[in-house]
Enzyme design. Structure first.
Site, PDB file in Angstrom:
ATOM      1  N   PRO A  81      13.617  14.800  66.575  1.00 29.25           N
ATOM      2  CA  PRO A  81      13.303  13.103  66.246  1.00 29.25           C
ATOM      3  C   PRO A  81      13.276  12.935  64.602  1.00 29.25           C
ATOM      4  O   PRO A  81      13.338  13.337  63.906  1.00 29.25           O
ATOM      5  CB  PRO A  81      11.611  13.778  66.221  1.00 29.25           C
ATOM      6  CG  PRO A  81      11.248  15.415  65.443  1.00 29.25           C
ATOM      7  CD  PRO A  81      12.628  15.669  66.353  1.00 29.25           C
ATOM      8  N   SER A 110      10.422  10.559  67.523  1.00 23.96           N
ATOM      9  CA  SER A 110       8.734  10.387  67.025  1.00 23.96           C
ATOM     10  C   SER A 110       8.183  10.093  66.678  1.00 23.96           C
ATOM     11  O   SER A 110       8.286   8.736  67.430  1.00 23.96           O
ATOM     12  CB  SER A 110      10.418  10.424  65.307  1.00 23.96           C
ATOM     13  OG  SER A 110       9.515   9.823  64.278  1.00 23.96           O
ATOM     14  N   TYR A 133       2.930  13.404  64.055  1.00 19.63           N
ATOM     15  CA  TYR A 133       2.496  13.262  62.890  1.00 19.63           C
ATOM     16  C   TYR A 133       1.268  13.044  62.807  1.00 19.63           C
ATOM     17  O   TYR A 133       0.254  12.228  63.887  1.00 19.63           O
ATOM     18  CB  TYR A 133       3.260  11.770  61.861  1.00 19.63           C
ATOM     19  CG  TYR A 133       4.750  12.431  61.283  1.00 19.63           C
ATOM     20  CD1 TYR A 133       4.318  13.421  60.892  1.00 19.63           C
ATOM     21  CD2 TYR A 133       6.227  12.034  61.588  1.00 19.63           C
ATOM     22  CE1 TYR A 133       6.348  13.772  59.904  1.00 19.63           C
ATOM     23  CE2 TYR A 133       7.146  11.861  60.636  1.00 19.63           C
ATOM     24  CZ  TYR A 133       7.314  13.329  60.188  1.00 19.63           C
ATOM     25  OH  TYR A 133       8.198  13.216  59.027  1.00 19.63           O
ATOM     26  N   THR A 159       4.705  18.508  64.178  1.00 22.36           N
ATOM     27  CA  THR A 159       5.619  18.500  62.386  1.00 22.36           C
ATOM     28  C   THR A 159       4.205  18.878  61.465  1.00 22.36           C
ATOM     29  O   THR A 159       3.209  18.295  61.148  1.00 22.36           O
ATOM     30  CB  THR A 159       5.861  17.623  61.827  1.00 22.36           C
ATOM     31  OG1 THR A 159       7.613  17.290  63.206  1.00 22.36           O
ATOM     32  CG2 THR A 159       7.191  17.444  60.530  1.00 22.36           C
ATOM     33  N   ARG A 168      12.370  11.066  47.335  1.00 19.45           N
ATOM     34  CA  ARG A 168      13.351  10.632  47.533  1.00 19.45           C
ATOM     35  C   ARG A 168      14.663   9.849  46.119  1.00 19.45           C
ATOM     36  O   ARG A 168      14.040   8.283  46.787  1.00 19.45           O
ATOM     37  CB  ARG A 168      13.399  10.069  49.398  1.00 19.45           C
ATOM     38  CG  ARG A 168      13.394  11.464  50.070  1.00 19.45           C
ATOM     39  CD  ARG A 168      13.286  10.429  51.226  1.00 19.45           C
ATOM     40  NE  ARG A 168      13.061  12.184  52.016  1.00 19.45           N
ATOM     41  CZ  ARG A 168      12.449  11.613  53.254  1.00 19.45           C
ATOM     42  NH1 ARG A 168      12.455  10.582  54.101  1.00 19.45           N
ATOM     43  NH2 ARG A 168      12.233  13.277  54.277  1.00 19.45           N
ATOM     44  N   LYS A 259       6.418  22.120  64.012  1.00 22.42           N
ATOM     45  CA  LYS A 259       8.198  21.557  63.489  1.00 22.42           C
ATOM     46  C   LYS A 259       7.938  21.924  62.268  1.00 22.42           C
ATOM     47  O   LYS A 259       7.131  21.118  61.809  1.00 22.42           O
ATOM     48  CB  LYS A 259       8.133  20.663  64.105  1.00 22.42           C
ATOM     49  CG  LYS A 259       9.893  20.482  63.377  1.00 22.42           C
ATOM     50  CD  LYS A 259      10.446  18.930  64.173  1.00 22.42           C
ATOM     51  CE  LYS A 259      11.730  17.984  63.674  1.00 22.42           C
ATOM     52  NZ  LYS A 259      11.496  18.103  62.292  1.00 22.42           N
ATOM     53  N   HIS A 283      12.929  20.469  57.663  1.00 19.52           N
ATOM     54  CA  HIS A 283      13.136  18.671  57.627  1.00 19.52           C
ATOM     55  C   HIS A 283      14.943  18.565  57.967  1.00 19.52           C
ATOM     56  O   HIS A 283      15.025  17.338  57.422  1.00 19.52           O
ATOM     57  CB  HIS A 283      12.563  18.782  56.639  1.00 19.52           C
ATOM     58  CG  HIS A 283      11.398  16.871  57.532  1.00 19.52           C
ATOM     59  ND1 HIS A 283      10.610  17.310  58.611  1.00 19.52           N
ATOM     60  CD2 HIS A 283      11.449  15.889  57.972  1.00 19.52           C
ATOM     61  CE1 HIS A 283      10.197  15.980  58.838  1.00 19.52           C
ATOM     62  NE2 HIS A 283      10.645  14.856  58.739  1.00 19.52           N
ATOM     63  N   ARG A 286      14.731  18.001  53.887  1.00 17.50           N
ATOM     64  CA  ARG A 286      14.471  16.368  53.216  1.00 17.50           C
ATOM     65  C   ARG A 286      13.031  16.377  52.517  1.00 17.50           C
ATOM     66  O   ARG A 286      12.828  15.661  51.703  1.00 17.50           O
ATOM     67  CB  ARG A 286      14.991  15.203  54.329  1.00 17.50           C
ATOM     68  CG  ARG A 286      15.468  14.640  55.297  1.00 17.50           C
ATOM     69  CD  ARG A 286      15.621  14.699  56.788  1.00 17.50           C
ATOM     70  NE  ARG A 286      14.939  13.123  56.479  1.00 17.50           N
ATOM     71  CZ  ARG A 286      15.538  11.543  56.098  1.00 17.50           C
ATOM     72  NH1 ARG A 286      16.710  12.018  55.420  1.00 17.50           N
ATOM     73  NH2 ARG A 286      15.387  10.682  55.978  1.00 17.50           N
ATOM     74  N   GLY A 316      21.045  21.180  59.595  1.00 20.41           N
ATOM     75  CA  GLY A 316      22.066  21.323  59.201  1.00 20.41           C
ATOM     76  C   GLY A 316      24.060  21.235  60.201  1.00 20.41           C
ATOM     77  O   GLY A 316      24.388  21.715  59.891  1.00 20.41           O
ATOM     78  N   ARG A 338      20.503  14.654  62.110  1.00 15.18           N
ATOM     79  CA  ARG A 338      21.849  13.122  61.685  1.00 15.18           C
ATOM     80  C   ARG A 338      23.453  13.836  62.448  1.00 15.18           C
ATOM     81  O   ARG A 338      23.872  12.544  62.497  1.00 15.18           O
ATOM     82  CB  ARG A 338      22.288  14.270  60.192  1.00 15.18           C
ATOM     83  CG  ARG A 338      20.885  13.904  59.274  1.00 15.18           C
ATOM     84  CD  ARG A 338      21.908  14.579  57.752  1.00 15.18           C
ATOM     85  NE  ARG A 338      20.409  14.418  57.201  1.00 15.18           N
ATOM     86  CZ  ARG A 338      19.969  15.605  56.444  1.00 15.18           C
ATOM     87  NH1 ARG A 338      19.808  16.570  57.693  1.00 15.18           N
ATOM     88  NH2 ARG A 338      19.185  15.237  55.098  1.00 15.18           N
TER      89      ARG A 338
END
Ligand SMILES: Cc1cc2nc3c(=O)[nH]c(=O)nc-3n(C[C@H](O)[C@H](O)[C@H](O)COP(=O)(O)O)c2cc1C
Length: 392
Positions: A81, A110, A133, A159, A168, A259, A283, A286, A316, A338
């Site tokens: 997601p 998501s 969420y 999650t 960030r 998750k 995550h 993140r 990863g 990603r």
């Protein structure tokens, strides 16, 4: 598509995505948090595992196919997601979902995605999982669960690694925010990326209007240029706890997964709440920057849980060999965040399909080199070093 033709691996897709997306959007997808320690740790954990090829095994009949929750998947991979596909490409979630369906793997949508779960279910086909969420007002979460149930989603993924918003810092520096702010820096960034501005934002403006978070409760569905499009206070997760999981188990008759599990005691506790799967995830690095690499915590968790539930890993994955390494250490499948988002950013559905096929091809080659005809044959026997040397 020319941009895709020149991409031979996920890193090429990343470079092409970097060229196409405004810096703020690209960094939101690509970067992680604080000093990027977890992002790097996730990658080096995979890179540090060396394999030994096995010679003279007939692997001409090999297959990456597997079974996930009793149903076939073309490879042990699921789309993670991510709330960002709709920023990377016009209706990016739909593009990703169609690519996943065509490739024969599940997609996880998501809560923060920009296409309504009902639209995805109507138009994409394939196996669909929904990520939740949790909202401070729990009744809002229950409404979302009800929607996912009515739309026919196979699995609900809660999650559990996002108690607070991460640091960030780069978003503050590059001017990116949700909803978009109109700082001169961000406007210049947008102006310098006309392919994205016209192809994504322009297309939204001339068709369905500015995207909004269509899976949020109605009163919070601001567009990405106005309103409460980002994660608001209503969506803070610092009160989420095991009692919530008991309620979700009660309300969700389908497959339930957590998750963001990183500890064996949490994984074992999850079993007592009747979850069907746990996703070992940080995550994608993140959230908490000092998080351990997921590949390093996986063996202990998978070993303790055994066959009592399905263990999945993310964070990863960039190469098919990473999938094989995760399977060897006890994962039944991996999620990609990603890797498949970069593909979507470069070429929509075609780009997402390309990312999936790159990973599948690399996985197939790794299986062939290591003498594995089926995913069930993948084990630590293919490793060079004793993987326990990574354990603390
Ligand atoms: C841009 C972006 C947005 C994300 N949004 C969500 C989200 O809405 N919900 C969630 O549970 N995880 C989210 N994640 C985390 C992913 O589901 C996944 O755990 C992570 O991307 C895996 O690492 P990888 O990107 O290295 O594959 C997001 C990740 C990225 C890169």
């Amino acid at each position: 598509m020319a941009a895709l033709d020149n991409c031979y691996n996920i890193f090429d897709l990343r470079a092409a995505a970097k060229r196409r997306l405004p810096k703020g959007v690209f960094e939101f997808v690509d970067r992680a948090t604080e000093d990027h320690l977890a992002l790097a740790a996730n990658r080096s954990a995979f890179e540090d595992v060396k394999l030994r090829h096995r010679s003279l095994v007939d692997v001409s009949g090999r297959s990456t196919k597997t079974m996930l929750f009793g149903k076939p998947a073309a490879l042990p991979m699921v789309i993670a997601p991510t709330g960002a596909a709709g920023l990377c490409w016009y209706r990016g979630e739909l593009a990703l979902a169609k690519a996943a369906a065509a490739a024969g793997i599940p997609l996880t949508l998501s809560t923060a995605s920009m296409t309504a779960m009902e639209t995805i279910a109507d138009q994409a086909g394939g196996r669909l999982w929904f990520q939740l969420y949790v909202w401070k007002r729990r009744d809002l979460s229950y409404q979302i669960i009800e929607r996912a149930k009515n739309a026919g989603y196979e699995a609900l993924i809660v999650t559990v690694d996002s108690a607070v918003a991460p640091n960030r810092e780069y978003n503050s520096r590059n001017g990116f925010a949700l909803p978009f702010n109109t700082s001169p820096r961000f406007l210049l960034d947008v102006a310098l990326h006309p392919a994205w501005t016209l192809g994504v934002m322009g297309r939204y403006l001339t068709t369905i209007g500015m995207p909004k978070h269509e899976n949020y409760p109605t009163q919070f569905q601001g567009t990405i240029t106005s309103g409460s499009a980002g994660r608001t206070d209503e969506m803070r997760l610092d009160s989420l706890n095991w009692d919530d999981i008991a309620v979700f188990r009660d309300k969700w008759p389908g497959i339930l997964m957590l998750k963001g599990v990183n500890r064996t005691d949490d994984a074992l506790k999850a079993l007592t709440y009747g979850v069907d799967g746990i996703i070992v995830s940080n995550h994608g690095g993140r959230n908490m920057d000092s998080a351990a690499a997921t590949l390093d915590v996986l063996p202990e968790i998978a070993g303790a849980v055994g066959d009592k539930c399905t263990v999945i890993l993310d964070s990863g994955i960039r190469r098919g060999s990473d999938v094989v390494k995760a399977m060897a250490l006890g994962a039944k499948a991996v999620l990609t965040g990603r890797a498949t988002l970069y593909g979507t950013a470069v070429g929509g559905q075609d780009g997402a399909s390309k990312a999936i096929s790159i990973i599948k091809t690399e996985m197939d080659k790794t299986m062939a080199y290591t003498g594995c005809n089926t995913v069930d044959e993948i084990s630590t026997d293919i490793f060079f070093q004793d993987w326990r040397s990574n354990q603390h």
